[in-house]
Structures are given as structure tokens and as C-alpha cells.
Scaffold this active site. Sequence first.
Site, PDB file in Angstrom:
ATOM      1  N   CYS A 290     -18.866   4.934   3.757  1.00 26.14           N
ATOM      2  CA  CYS A 290     -17.664   4.309   4.329  1.00 26.14           C
ATOM      3  C   CYS A 290     -17.930   2.893   4.791  1.00 26.14           C
ATOM      4  CB  CYS A 290     -17.131   5.151   5.488  1.00 26.14           C
ATOM      5  SG  CYS A 290     -17.017   6.881   5.056  1.00 26.14           S
TER       6      CYS A 290
ATOM      7  N   CYS B  27      -7.803  12.546  12.861  1.00 22.18           N
ATOM      8  CA  CYS B  27      -8.554  12.182  11.651  1.00 22.18           C
ATOM      9  C   CYS B  27      -7.862  11.073  10.881  1.00 22.18           C
ATOM     10  CB  CYS B  27      -8.684  13.388  10.728  1.00 22.18           C
ATOM     11  SG  CYS B  27      -9.367  14.850  11.516  1.00 22.18           S
ATOM     12  N   SER B  28      -8.676  10.200  10.273  1.00 26.42           N
ATOM     13  CA  SER B  28      -8.111   9.218   9.359  1.00 26.42           C
ATOM     14  C   SER B  28      -7.712   9.947   8.078  1.00 26.42           C
ATOM     15  CB  SER B  28      -9.125   8.119   9.077  1.00 26.42           C
ATOM     16  OG  SER B  28     -10.323   8.671   8.569  1.00 26.42           O
TER      17      SER B  28
ATOM     18  N   LYS C  45      -7.306   5.097  11.276  1.00 26.71           N
ATOM     19  CA  LYS C  45      -6.402   6.193  11.621  1.00 26.71           C
ATOM     20  C   LYS C  45      -4.989   5.982  11.068  1.00 26.71           C
ATOM     21  CE  LYS C  45      -4.658   9.727  13.256  1.00 26.71           C
ATOM     22  NZ  LYS C  45      -3.886   9.630  12.029  1.00 26.71           N
TER      23      LYS C  45
ATOM     24  N   HIS D 276      -7.615   4.854   5.266  1.00 27.44           N
ATOM     25  CA  HIS D 276      -9.058   4.683   5.091  1.00 27.44           C
ATOM     26  C   HIS D 276      -9.474   4.920   3.645  1.00 27.44           C
ATOM     27  CE1 HIS D 276     -13.254   4.579   5.818  1.00 27.44           C
ATOM     28  NE2 HIS D 276     -13.460   5.843   6.148  1.00 27.44           N
TER      29      HIS D 276
END
Lengths: 347, 133, 393
Positions: C85, C208-209, C330, C334
Site C-alpha cells: 500500500c 475500514c477503507s 477511508k 484506497h
Amino acid sequence: MKSGIVGYGVYIPRFRIRAEEIARVWGKNPEAIKNGLGIREKSVPDVDEDSVTIAVEAARNAIKFAGIDPSKIGVVFIGSESPPYAVKPSATIIAEAIGATPDLMAADFEFACKAGTQAMLAVLGLVESGMVEYGLAIGSDTSQGRPGDALEYTAAAGGAAYIIGKEGVIAEIIDYYSFATDTPDFWRREGKEYPRHGARFTGEPAYFKHIISATRRLLEKTGIGLEDVDYFVFHQPNAKFPLRAAKKLGIPKEKVLPGLLNPVIGNTYSGATPLGLAAVLDIAEPGNLIVATSFGSGAGSDSMLIKVTDEIERKRGNTPKVVDYINRKKYLTYGEYVKHRKKLKFD
Amino acid sequence: MAEGSVPAVWRRYPQRYRLVGSKCETCGEFFFPPRIICPNCRRKGKVVEYQFSGRGVVESYTVVHTPPADMEDQAPYVLAIVRLEEGPMLTAQIVDVDPREVKIGMPVRMVFRRISEDGEDGLINYGYKFAPL
Amino acid sequence: MRKVAVVGVGMTKFGERWEAGLKELTAEAGIRAIEDAGISGDEVEAVYVGNMSGGRFVGQEHIGALLADAMGLNPVPATRVEAACASGGLAFRQAYLAVASGEFDIVVAGGIEKMTDVLTGQATTTLGGAADQEWETFFGATFPSLYALIARRHMHEFGTTEEQLARVAVKNHYNGARNPFAQYQKEITLDQVLNSSPVAEPLKLLDCSPITDGAAAVVIASEDVAKKLTDTPVWVNASAQASDTLALHDRKSLTTLRATVEAGKKAFQKAGISPRDVDLAEVHDCFTIAEILAVEDLGFVKKGEGGKAVEDGMFDLNSDVSVNTSGGLKACGHPVGATGIKQVVEVTWQLRGEAGKRQVDKAEIGLTHNVGGSGATAVVHILSRYIDLRSRR
């Protein structure tokens, strides 16, 4: 010193399903089922348990009880009718998991419900002959009955493991008698998920004939009288058959009940006689005589005469007893049971 | 790990089946998974194989509701970081417990379970999980 | 080392971009960045692209050349950079180093991830590749579960609450609602977060994203070239990177991302400023707990005080430090390889005063913080309107 059991260990999964829960789903009268089979509940494995994981837990308990170095185990035999692989030994997985590889013999035995005791006798032979110092014999199963079949009330999961050797024996295996004929009372064809059975044919010509013959001939062979034996353990497909066998042999049921686990855990198949024997060893005193007779459909019985030694009291106490596993339980609904036993088909 | 790779799972059997790690006899540090070289002592280190006891405590835990595809039948399951009594930490499932009863600091012991399987006809992967002591 | 500035930025709308593949997303972001820089494209000397897993998400490797081709930049050298990421942040750093070293004068740094061509379970498995495959993922660890393990421990050690975690999501959705490029342009309430379905307890769906398609690109240039191209260069005052163990359980502390601490320290030192000088920060909030870790590990607050600070509104828009004005991972979304570049795009817009409804007043100094895995890679950049932050010229 006679060869015999140097250590033993058991394992029973913590899940249970009650007979009335199964009866409810199939529209049967729960009281009739409970009276007919004498079963209250049976053990069910967790979704990540199988005959190998049960065997490993039991084997680790046995090694701890025996207090031996696992690398000294020269043979691992497992008896099971529910191996995770059709081809690929369970015994090597178990041997690797307990740290007994690579200098050993390993193989899987199958003989319906008597593969566990057959493994014990085969290991005993290797020990007696001096081919191995210690051997590990296990009976372990996660058997299944066809949904709705009478077997569904009893087909359960559990196992027991025995370390057999000549040093530090807690129970001598004094003698044995094996009895086998081609009697097709129960079978499962290759590739089929569930077994078929001969219903009432499983009784007289199969279970009773073999259990009674093997037990009687063992006693005749050894010259031991029924009254000299403190405990009898018989294979237990349900709770009724062992008691009826005892009656036919003229044995008081008090000598059978300590090894009769079927009402509370069901039929653990290859694990059943080894587990019943373990329950008796849990409470036996030095000098006690035990007769354990298995039965495997197809059909055969192994009967063993076992004498408990003083050593048992020195080794006891570090491992869980059968009763500890029996008391550790969580009930499942039939729906949860179906998920646990992977009975749902997705394609 | 390449999916379905046989050698990739086979070479880890001693560690995953029975917690075989290593120990540096020079500084006394334990390693799981095993290290060949001690990062503290480097050339002066003497690293030997070590069989972990399998006892430990829960350092942190979670209940997984969205599992990877090959673990869907096990969800929801408890996943934890366990500190072995010899020192090293590892990640493993906690079984034989109601998720509500798991606590940080809870003593646990290693048990042998199925971890996953490579489809219906592939290898079954066995290994360690932990259960309340 | 030479001074380097961002002279052009562009990004796609983030979200479920069913109609667009890798090439369309790349072209969309790249062309916007090149147009924004006011160049034709012929001036570009190299391309660095961050992409985590084209191979697993769409079966496509060789993303460097693909991006150069899609943007019409052949035959410039193109290099793919991968750090899970943190791939985007790392691509930006590689591009920065290439210009600072004197090798090139104008370079494009891009980031791209096309994630929605696969089902969620497959995406989860692919993202799990950023963790330790043999000792975490094999045993049932997923990304949410690793951050959940951190969250549970943080709650245990510091008394952080699920409400404080939820507050991060509420804040970032507030900002996202003001960003036309964000995946979720709507505000949410604390109750919505707390009542969303559990993913890996204590983390819920709205902690969670999301899974996102998107691309972002920036054009960077050396000092002389930058000054010729634009009146509003955004200078890269510091670039820093650090690594840690791949497996969370191998770390001395479960509640500190050491890679963030080290990269942050180095970045502040290089830029000659302290955390309190920062006006806005785009930090890596892949999960709500990750933003709390970030504000602690970067030094905006002391360890353990992140949850309380979020609750007190310290990181709201136009408060002490405006954190995740884009909506963060978020709410903005992402697309893993693109995130690190998107952070630079957002900070650039803010420093130029082009951030619209989410504009931070008097934004002068911005920070980007991009994390790979559960913290095995961290990349921190400090950007500002000043070529030298020590002299503030």
C-alpha cells in the site's frame, strides 16, 4: 517383564448433539430413540478437526503419560475408517506432528470399528519380537451416518492412543484372541460418502457372534474365569449391545458400565474400544484384570487380557482423563451440526 | 506462498506441526520461526534447534468475520497474537473457546488442527492453533 | 542534492470504475497532471509508477511500460515500484531522488490500482500478500484482522475506545463529502459507524477503507525548470522512508509503527521543522486505528493520546492539524498503489489554495504518510510553499 501399555492418551472433541435434537429434525420420537439405542448425546468434531487431528492430540497425551522421548517410537499405526485422504497415510502426518520421524514404520489400518485394537496388536507383536523399542497405536474416527439413518444418532468422533513397550509398563497385555469371518453387516463402497448396513443382521451373526466368540476363546486360552476379571470393555455401536453381550456371557453389568461411553459420546468407531479401555484404566487399581473386546464390521473381534501394574499410579495425573473430555462440552443445533460435518453441498 | 504449492507447505511442517524453532546458546534468545543466524551475536552466535513448549499467553486478539476464501467455513474465528513462554510471538487462531471469553493475558496451549485445504482434492494443511490452558 | 518541486498534479475520480481498465485510469490521471504542469509531455524524461498487484488484480504485470505507453510518453524509461500500500509513496520518492540526484529534470510519478475486476474475497487474499504469507496469512490473518489486533492492544494499553476509532471515520467522511474526487462524498454519523457490521472485531465495516479503482499522477521538476514552469511550485522539503518486520507479531511493540516513527523523525529533521509546524497531513488511515497510530507515531500527539485527540477534534478540518482533508483512504478510497500519489496531489492542491470546500486556511506546510502492509514500510514527505523551510524563503 511382559510387554504392554506404557502410556495412553485420549481426545474427544468438545461439541455434542443430543439425540432428541436429531430426532426432532427427522420427526422421530426422541424417547423411542433414546430407549432403543440407549444414547443421550454424541460427540461432534469442530470444523477444523478430523481423525488425524484427534489422533495427534491423543498421541501427545499418550507420550506425556508415558514420559518417553518421541524419537524412540519405532512404529506408528493408526486405525480409522474416516481418514482425511483416500490415498496418503495419516500415520506419517501423526508421526511428523509428534516428532517421531524419520526412523520408524508407519501405516494406516482399516477394519471398520476394530482397526484401533488391530493396530494395538500389530504394535504389540513388533515390540514382543524386539523389532521396535516403543510403538504407538491409535484408534481415531470422525465417522458419519447418512442423514436420517439410525447411525446418525451414534456416529461420533474421538480417539485414543497407546504407547506399547517393555519398559515402564502400566498395564501388561497378557494375551489376546482375534476372531474374523467374512460377514457383511456394514460397509461403505469406495467414493461413497455414507455407509450402508444390514440393520438387524448387524446383531446376532455379526456383533454378538464375534464379540462373544473372541471373549470366550480368550478366557479359555488363558484359563482365566469371568469372575477373575474386574472390568470388561466391549465395542459399543450403541449402549444396548455391550450390555446384552455381557448378559449372554454372564457378566454383571457393573463390570461393563465403567467402560461404556456410548450414552454420552456415541460410537467413536475405531476409537470406541480404545476409549472405553482408557476410561477403565483411568480408574483401575494395580492388579486389576481387564478384558477389552472390539468389534469391526465385515467382521472381526480382537479380545485382549490386560493386567494393571503398580507403575500406573506413578505415571497418572499429568494428562486429561476420559471424564475430563466428556465433561467439556458445548451443544450444537442440528443446523450447526450440519455445518460442522460439512453435509451441505454447494455445487 | 504460491497457492497450492506443495513444497512451500511441506518445508514448514516441523515448525507448523510442532513448533520447532531455534535458540542462540550465546545470548539465550529464542527464535520462532527459527533463525539460522542470531541477529544479536551474528558470527559469535551458536544457534541450535529448539522445541518450544507450546504454552503462551494472548497478547491481542480479534474475531474475524470476513475470512479469506479458503477459511470461510471456519468464520467467525478468533485470531490472536500469542507470546510463547520462551519469548517469541506468533499469529494463530484460538479454538475451543467462546469468542466472548478471550482476554488479553489469557494462558493458552498449542493444539493440532486443520488450518486450510487446497480445494476438495488438494492438500490439507495442518498446523498449530491455540486453546485455553 | 538539488531542490525538487511538484509542478503538476492530476487524479481520476476514485471509486468503482466499472467502465475503466488500467490503461484508461492511467491515461486519465497522467494527462491531467501533464496538462496541469503546462507541458506537452515531450519534456518528461522518466516515469515511476506505484502499483501493488496488477498481476493479482487484473493479471497484468509490466506496469511501468504500460503506464508510459498509456500516457503517450514512450520511449522514456519507466519503472514500477512496489511496497504494497506504500507503492505510490515510494514511487514518488524514487522520482524525487532521480530529479534531486541530477539525473533528470522532469519526471512523472504515478500510482494506479484496478481492484474491482475481482470479487471481494480475491481482493482480500491479494491484499493479504502484503502481510507475512507463511506466518500470518497462512494462519488466517487478513488485513483488517492485523489492524484489529493493533486496535485491541491499543485499547488495552491506552484505554482507546471504539467511539474514538469511529470518530476518525466520521471526520474523514466529513472531508470526503467536500472532495469531488472521493469515492464516498457523504457524511456519516458515529452511530452508523458503531452499528456497521463487524469485519474483524473491534473493527467494523465503516472503520475500514474500501476497495477502489483509481490512479493519480504528479509531475516533478528540478529547481530551475520548476521556476520556469509555474508561479506556484510546491517544494519537496523532505523525503524519508523506513522498514520494519513484515509480520506484526515480530515487533517489540504492537501499538507503535516503528517505520513511521523513524521515517517521520528523519523527515522532520531534513525539513528542519517540528510536527507542530505542519498545517495539514494526509496520513495512512487504511483503518481508523491506523490514523490514531499515525498521529502518535508522527509526533502530533504523545503515544496513547491519539484517540482522545481525535475525539477532541484536534485533527478536524481547520483545527490544530487538518488530517486527511481528501477524506483519507477511508472516504476518498484506497486504490492501493495510487494512494501515496493521491496524498501528494491533495497536499499540492491545499498548498496552492485549490482545495475548494475543504480548503485549509493559510495552508503552508503539508505532510504525506504512506504505509505498506501492517507497517513494514513507511514513507513520509514534507511539502511546502517554501523552497527552504529553515529560512522560510
